[in-house]
Structures are given as structure tokens and as C-alpha cells.
Write a protein that holds these residues in place. Structure first.
Motif, PDB file in Angstrom:
ATOM      1  N   LYS A 128     -45.041 -60.966 -34.459  1.00  0.00           N
ATOM      2  CA  LYS A 128     -44.965 -61.039 -32.794  1.00  0.00           C
ATOM      3  C   LYS A 128     -43.686 -61.580 -32.329  1.00  0.00           C
ATOM      4  CE  LYS A 128     -49.885 -60.599 -31.919  1.00  0.00           C
ATOM      5  NZ  LYS A 128     -51.231 -61.173 -31.406  1.00  0.00           N
ATOM      6  N   SER A 177     -40.853 -59.279 -33.415  1.00  0.00           N
ATOM      7  CA  SER A 177     -40.875 -58.234 -32.364  1.00  0.00           C
ATOM      8  C   SER A 177     -40.441 -58.495 -30.794  1.00  0.00           C
ATOM      9  CB  SER A 177     -42.380 -57.440 -32.451  1.00  0.00           C
ATOM     10  OG  SER A 177     -42.735 -57.171 -33.737  1.00  0.00           O
ATOM     11  N   ALA A 178     -40.846 -59.802 -30.625  1.00  0.00           N
ATOM     12  CA  ALA A 178     -40.640 -59.916 -29.108  1.00  0.00           C
ATOM     13  C   ALA A 178     -38.848 -60.167 -29.017  1.00  0.00           C
ATOM     14  CB  ALA A 178     -41.182 -61.303 -28.656  1.00  0.00           C
ATOM     15  N   ASP A 198     -37.506 -55.921 -30.745  1.00  0.00           N
ATOM     16  CA  ASP A 198     -37.836 -54.824 -29.805  1.00  0.00           C
ATOM     17  C   ASP A 198     -38.212 -55.128 -28.533  1.00  0.00           C
ATOM     18  OD1 ASP A 198     -37.763 -53.632 -32.291  1.00  0.00           O
ATOM     19  OD2 ASP A 198     -39.862 -53.935 -32.811  1.00  0.00           O
ATOM     20  N   TYR A 257     -45.085 -52.997 -28.158  1.00  0.00           N
ATOM     21  CA  TYR A 257     -43.758 -53.202 -28.344  1.00  0.00           C
ATOM     22  C   TYR A 257     -43.103 -51.894 -28.577  1.00  0.00           C
ATOM     23  CZ  TYR A 257     -45.085 -58.019 -29.280  1.00  0.00           C
ATOM     24  OH  TYR A 257     -45.592 -59.298 -29.293  1.00  0.00           O
ATOM     25  N   ILE A 299     -40.453 -55.015 -25.134  1.00  0.00           N
ATOM     26  CA  ILE A 299     -41.859 -55.028 -24.782  1.00  0.00           C
ATOM     27  C   ILE A 299     -42.107 -54.153 -23.576  1.00  0.00           C
ATOM     28  CG2 ILE A 299     -43.659 -56.146 -23.671  1.00  0.00           C
ATOM     29  CD1 ILE A 299     -42.581 -58.998 -24.992  1.00  0.00           C
ATOM     30  N   TYR A 342     -48.368 -52.173 -31.710  1.00  0.00           N
ATOM     31  CA  TYR A 342     -48.946 -53.571 -31.379  1.00  0.00           C
ATOM     32  C   TYR A 342     -49.065 -53.988 -32.777  1.00  0.00           C
ATOM     33  CZ  TYR A 342     -53.877 -52.343 -32.444  1.00  0.00           C
ATOM     34  OH  TYR A 342     -54.993 -52.090 -33.118  1.00  0.00           O
TER      35      TYR A 342
END
Length: 104
Positions: free
Chosen positions: A54, A57-58, A61, A76, A63, A85
Motif C-alpha cells: 500500500k 502503491s500510494a 500509482d 489505485y 489514488i 486494490y
């Protein structure tokens, strides 16, 4: 003398039986503790993996604002415009457009 011998043999047999049952009880307890440690280690590992994915990804990528995945998870968008997700085990689960809902 034979009564003393019988008493000693009976006491030794009782002690042996007692020690055997005590050892079996210790084995059962050790097995339960081992299973508990194994379960807890898996939970900690899954939570660590999920948090790490997470976090990456934050940063990496985008949100998807005002949208959520099934279960209220953050959606994402990767560089190939795929929506996903992160599940409880830290795996990316790619979504179909029908699975993406508006945030409540």
C-alpha cells in the motif's frame, strides 16, 4: 522384605505413569503454543506485506478519488491505467469497472 519391595515397585510404577502423563501434557501444550506462534507470525507477515504494498502503491500509482473497491478499500490506478486494490495479504487485486463503487 517382600512387602517393602512391592511398595517400592508400586511407587516407582506410579511415578513412571505420572511422569509419562505429565510429558504428554507438556507435548500438547507445546504443540498449542507452536500453532499459536505460527498463526500469529502469518498474521504479522500478511499485515507487513499489505502495508508495504500500500505504501509503494500510494507513492508510485495514483489514488482513484471518490471511488472504492469492494469492502471499502482504496482503489489505485497503475501506469497502464489498470485499477486495483491491495488485499489483506498484500496482493494486488485488479478490478473490473463494475466492481468500482462511489465512496459513501
Amino acid at each position: 522384605m517382600s512387602k517393602i519391595r512391592i511398595a517400592i515397585v508400586a511407587a516407582l510404577m506410579g511415578s513412571a505413569i505420572s511422569l509419562t502423563s505429565m510429558a504428554q501434557g507438556i507435548e500438547k501444550t507445546a504443540k498449542k503454543v507452536g500453532e499459536k506462534i505460527d498463526t500469529t507470525a502469518k498474521k504479522v507477515g500478511n499485515k507487513t506485506a499489505s502495508t508495504a504494498v500500500k505504501g509503494v502503491s500510494a507513492i508510485k500509482d495514483k489514488i482513484y478519488k471518490d471511488k472504492q473497491a469492494p469492502g471499502g478499500e482504496v482503489v489505485y490506478i497503475d501506469s497502464k491505467d489498470r485499477k486495483y486494490y491491495v488485499d489483506k495479504k498484500g496482493k494486488k487485486v485488479y478490478l473490473k469497472p463494475s466492481q468500482i463503487k462511489d465512496k459513501e
